[in-house]
Enzyme design. Structure first.
Site, mmCIF file in Angstrom:
data_model
loop_
_atom_site.group_PDB
_atom_site.id
_atom_site.type_symbol
_atom_site.label_atom_id
_atom_site.label_comp_id
_atom_site.label_asym_id
_atom_site.label_seq_id
_atom_site.Cartn_x
_atom_site.Cartn_y
_atom_site.Cartn_z
ATOM 1 N N VAL A 42 0.826 -1.209 0.000
ATOM 2 C CA VAL A 42 0.000 0.000 0.000
ATOM 3 C C VAL A 42 0.857 1.254 0.000
ATOM 4 C CG1 VAL A 42 -0.174 0.106 2.527
ATOM 5 C CG2 VAL A 42 -2.031 1.050 1.133
ATOM 6 N N LYS A 43 2.085 1.168 0.502
ATOM 7 C CA LYS A 43 2.939 2.343 0.640
ATOM 8 C C LYS A 43 3.495 2.835 -0.692
ATOM 9 C CE LYS A 43 2.773 2.631 5.196
ATOM 10 N NZ LYS A 43 2.270 3.796 5.921
ATOM 11 N N ASP A 44 3.327 2.064 -1.756
ATOM 12 C CA ASP A 44 3.693 2.573 -3.075
ATOM 13 C C ASP A 44 2.957 3.874 -3.360
ATOM 14 O OD1 ASP A 44 5.092 0.223 -3.288
ATOM 15 O OD2 ASP A 44 3.929 -0.589 -4.953
ATOM 16 N N GLY A 47 4.642 6.824 -1.397
ATOM 17 C CA GLY A 47 6.013 7.122 -1.813
ATOM 18 C C GLY A 47 6.008 8.116 -2.961
#
Length: 324
Positions: A42-44, A47
């Site tokens: 999910v952190k894509d 970023g």
């Protein structure tokens, strides 16, 4: 031809899947599988969002260095965007972060600095303060996901609308782990703008601060803040990236329940997630159990269990009394 210019163009639109075997109740329980993002988590989403916000604000110049304290996934999201945009990246992580994530960060070209996990956030050796020191020493840019509003805003712009569209607006409950708070907050605010009756439930490990803060309006006493084994969610401080006004309730999940849910999901649903996904599943099932047929509970698995194989094995689980 339908050819993407780079992997960042295939971010989002991750699938929503029913969990009928994990929860064969009257309500519908579904999960958004964020490991279908190109960087595997999910952190894509954040970023890219944080780097683009910094570029727009003039905080990043060509060839600049970025430094970020991370439990791994945000670093990987930043690493992908930094690689394609020509920035250098330094990630500070705790010694609690699995070896798989550290190896992946290095594979993407990031420099990794390992810091002790069991120290106060204000301790100079903490991964927060180490990142700040590197920022000052190297003139680096520090996105700081814990304070950066581009974090929850990324989910307000993307994850929230996706869930609303995928459920045809029928979602009644949104259940998600609280780490930096960006995912649950951005999605919750968007969904509540569409339907104020949608209830948002945060998931917190036992030993973290969020449940106590939600119920009492202050951080818990120091003796109630203690280490836990669930990866990626929970905190010992209150980040500015969590929008508490968008969260209706916070419930806690213990380590054993979270890790056992990981294997219940893999054996029953053929979905392999990490311990934070296991915790979210436990909480979502708890919320769904008393609900009727018209209820639709949606949760989210941030990443895949493949990032935690050094923990999701019999030796490590037995050592920590977590075997199913």
């Amino acid at each position: 031809m339908k050819i993407s210019e780079n992997v960042l163009e295939i971010l989002g639109d991750t699938p929503l899947v029913r969990l009928d075997r994990f929860f064969p109740g009257r309500a519908t329980l579904a999960v958004k599988l964020e490991y279908f993002n190109p960087g595997g988590s999910v952190k894509d989403r954040i970023g890219l969002s944080m780097i683009e916000a910094a570029e727009e604000a003039g905080d990043l110049e060509p060839g600049a260095t970025i430094v970020e304290p991370t439990s791994g996934n945000t670093g990987l999201g930043l690493a992908m965007a930094a690689t394609l945009k020509g920035y250098r990246l330094v990630c500070t992580v705790t010694d609690k972060v699995p070896l798989e994530k550290i190896t992946l960060l290095k594979a993407y070209g990031a420099e990794v600095v390992i810091c002790p996990a069991e120290v106060d956030p204000e301790d100079p050796s903490s991964y927060y303060k180490t990142a700040e020191r590197i920022r000052d020493e190297r003139g680096a840019f520090l996105p700081y996901q814990y304070y950066n509003q581009a974090n929850p805003e990324a989910h307000y712009r993307s994850t929230g609308p996706e869930i609303w569209q995928q459920t045809d607006g029928r979602i009644t409950h949104w259940v998600a782990g609280i780490g930096t708070g960006g995912t649950i907050s951005g999605v919750a605010r968007y969904l509540k703008e569409q339907n104020p009756d949608i209830r948002t439930i945060g998931v917190d490990p036992v030993g973290s601060v969020y449940r106590h803060f939600k119920e009492c309006g202050e951080l818990p006493p120091a003796d109630q803040i203690r280490p836990y084994l669930i990866d990626g969610i929970g905190e010992d401080l209150l980040p500015e990236s969590v929008w508490m006004d968008a969260i209706d309730e916070v419930i806690t999940v213990d380590d054993r329940s979270a890790y056992q849910a990981v294997f219940e999901l893999s054996h029953g649903e053929a979905i392999f997630t990490g311990s934070s996904g296991g915790a979210a599943a436990v909480a979502a099932r708890q919320i769904a159990e008393p609900l009727t047929e018209d209820a639709l509970v949606v949760t989210l698995f941030p990443d895949s269990g493949e990032r935690y194989l050094s923990k999701l094995n019999d030796d490590w689980l037995q050592q920590h009394d977590l075997l199913p």
